[in-house]
Design an enzyme around this catalytic site. Structure first.
Site, PDB file in Angstrom:
ATOM      1  CG  ASN A  84       1.618   0.213   6.280  1.00 15.17           C
ATOM      2  OD1 ASN A  84       0.997  -0.632   6.924  1.00 15.17           O
ATOM      3  ND2 ASN A  84       2.005   1.380   6.804  1.00 15.17           N
ATOM      4  CD1 TRP A  85      -2.590  -3.209   2.188  1.00 12.12           C
ATOM      5  CD2 TRP A  85      -3.929  -4.861   2.903  1.00 12.12           C
ATOM      6  NE1 TRP A  85      -2.790  -4.078   1.131  1.00 12.12           N
ATOM      7  CE2 TRP A  85      -3.613  -5.107   1.546  1.00 12.12           C
ATOM      8  CE3 TRP A  85      -4.757  -5.776   3.566  1.00 12.12           C
ATOM      9  CZ2 TRP A  85      -4.099  -6.216   0.845  1.00 12.12           C
ATOM     10  CZ3 TRP A  85      -5.236  -6.870   2.876  1.00 12.12           C
ATOM     11  CH2 TRP A  85      -4.926  -7.086   1.525  1.00 12.12           C
ATOM     12  CE  LYS A  86      -0.699   4.174   6.344  1.00 16.46           C
ATOM     13  NZ  LYS A  86      -0.389   5.548   6.632  1.00 16.46           N
ATOM     14  CG  HIS A 144       4.471   3.465   9.795  1.00 17.59           C
ATOM     15  ND1 HIS A 144       3.671   4.543  10.085  1.00 17.59           N
ATOM     16  CD2 HIS A 144       4.441   3.317   8.457  1.00 17.59           C
ATOM     17  CE1 HIS A 144       3.162   5.018   8.951  1.00 17.59           C
ATOM     18  NE2 HIS A 144       3.616   4.292   7.944  1.00 17.59           N
ATOM     19  CD  GLU A 148       0.218   5.840  10.124  1.00 19.14           C
ATOM     20  OE1 GLU A 148      -0.038   4.628  10.163  1.00 19.14           O
ATOM     21  OE2 GLU A 148       0.077   6.541   9.090  1.00 19.14           O
ATOM     22  CD  GLU A 186       6.961   5.442   5.063  1.00 14.19           C
ATOM     23  OE1 GLU A 186       6.328   5.129   4.058  1.00 14.19           O
ATOM     24  OE2 GLU A 186       6.573   5.204   6.214  1.00 14.19           O
ATOM     25  N   GLY A 203       0.220  10.074   3.834  1.00 13.36           N
ATOM     26  CA  GLY A 203      -1.237  10.183   3.775  1.00 13.36           C
ATOM     27  C   GLY A 203      -1.742  11.594   3.560  1.00 13.36           C
ATOM     28  CB  SER A 218       1.515  11.213  -0.802  1.00 13.35           C
ATOM     29  OG  SER A 218       0.982  11.556   0.462  1.00 13.35           O
ATOM     30  N   GLY A 257       1.093   3.326   1.407  1.00  7.98           N
ATOM     31  CA  GLY A 257      -0.020   3.214   2.345  1.00  7.98           C
ATOM     32  C   GLY A 257      -1.338   3.279   1.607  1.00  7.98           C
ATOM     33  N   GLY A 258      -1.913   4.469   1.539  1.00  5.46           N
ATOM     34  CA  GLY A 258      -3.250   4.666   0.967  1.00  5.46           C
ATOM     35  C   GLY A 258      -3.473   3.975  -0.372  1.00  5.46           C
TER      36      GLY A 258
HETATM   37  C1  PEP Z   1       2.821   4.731   4.851  1.00  5.99           C
HETATM   38  O1  PEP Z   1       1.849   4.271   5.424  1.00  5.99           O
HETATM   39  O2  PEP Z   1       3.952   4.404   5.212  1.00  5.99           O
HETATM   40  C2  PEP Z   1       2.612   5.668   3.736  1.00  5.99           C
HETATM   41  C3  PEP Z   1       3.656   6.073   3.047  1.00  5.99           C
HETATM   42  O3  PEP Z   1       1.337   6.050   3.503  1.00  5.99           O
HETATM   43  P1  PEP Z   1       0.821   6.857   2.206  1.00  5.99           P
HETATM   44  O4  PEP Z   1       1.315   6.119   0.998  1.00  5.99           O
HETATM   45  O5  PEP Z   1      -0.682   6.822   2.326  1.00  5.99           O
HETATM   46  O6  PEP Z   1       1.380   8.228   2.287  1.00  5.99           O
END
Ligand code: PEP
Length: 219
Positions: free
Chosen positions: A8-10, A88, A90, A148, A154, A181, A200-201
């Site tokens: 997930n590049w957001k 998600h 966010e 999640e 993040g 994370s 994500g990150g």
């Molecule tokens: C996400 O964006 O769903 C996520 C899990 O981000 P991260 O891996 O950065 O915690």
């Protein structure tokens, strides 16, 4: 289903050139092909290619019409995507998406022939299973869930392996990924319990994402 690793590049990276560079490094080095790349929708047509799965990070709940700025699941499907992330955290927190709106999006995504990846999870002071029950109410089982916890996204904090196992067992008749994370150091532990990972990150660092994805080849 083989374990899936979702990137997930957001809202990253900031330019198409950077997105193309990131994707081409991933594409050239990836061994495991059970991955799904979810870049910003605007970059999808420039990246989509054979041999790699793609998804959008969100979709609208109607097929078409006077809804300025929205992108429908039918549009996403028509450019070659197989998946769409829905709900998600966010989107739930920043854009106030409700469980009802998320349900409408899931319905339209399935109608379009996309596989929804639906994010669920609690914030710090909420009860995990109460929240999960509310979030999965009336949602059919033929979708993918991504557990999640909000406080793990993040932040560098992770849900414990025991917690993810508990959630996995609670949702035993569903496909459940873990997200929060994840990096190349902890990915293997979660992959032994969950049906895959939502990243994500770490998915914005090609080397790290390739390392995580290729762990599946050793399990
Ligand atoms: C996400 O964006 O769903 C996520 C899990 O981000 P991260 O891996 O950065 O915690």
């Amino acid at each position: 289903m083989n374990s899936l690793i979702i990137a997930n590049w957001k809202c990253n990276p900031a330019t198409l050139k950077e997105a193309q560079e990131l994707f081409s490094e991933i594409k050239e080095n990836i061994i495991n092909k059970d991955i799904v790349i979810c870049p910003p929708s605007i970059f999808l047509p420039s990246l989509i290619c054979d041999g790699i799965n793609f998804g959008a990070q969100n979709c609208f709940w109607k097929e078409s019409g006077a809804y300025t700025g929205e992108v429908s699941p039918q549009m996403i499907k028509s450019i070659g995507c197989k998946y769409v992330i829905i709900g998600h955290s966010e989107r739930r927190t920043i854009f106030n998406e409700s469980n009802d709106e998320i349900k409408s999006k899931i319905k339209q995504a399935k109608k379009a022939g996309l596989i929804p990846i639906v994010c669920i999870g609690e914030s710090k002071n909420q009860n995990t299973f109460e929240i999960i029950e509310e979030q999965i109410k009336d949602i059919e089982k033929d979708i993918i869930l991504a557990y999640e916890p909000l406080w793990a996204i993040g932040t560098g904090e992770n849900a414990s392996i025991d917690k993810v196992r508990e959630v996995r067992e609670y949702l035993k008749d569903r496909k459940v990924l873990y997200g929060g994370s994840v990096n190349s150091q902890n990915a293997k532990d979660y992959l032994e319990i969950a049906d895959g990972l939502l990243i994500g990150g770490a998915s914005l660092n090609a080397k790290e994402f390739i390392k995580i994805s290729n762990i599946l080849c050793d399990i």
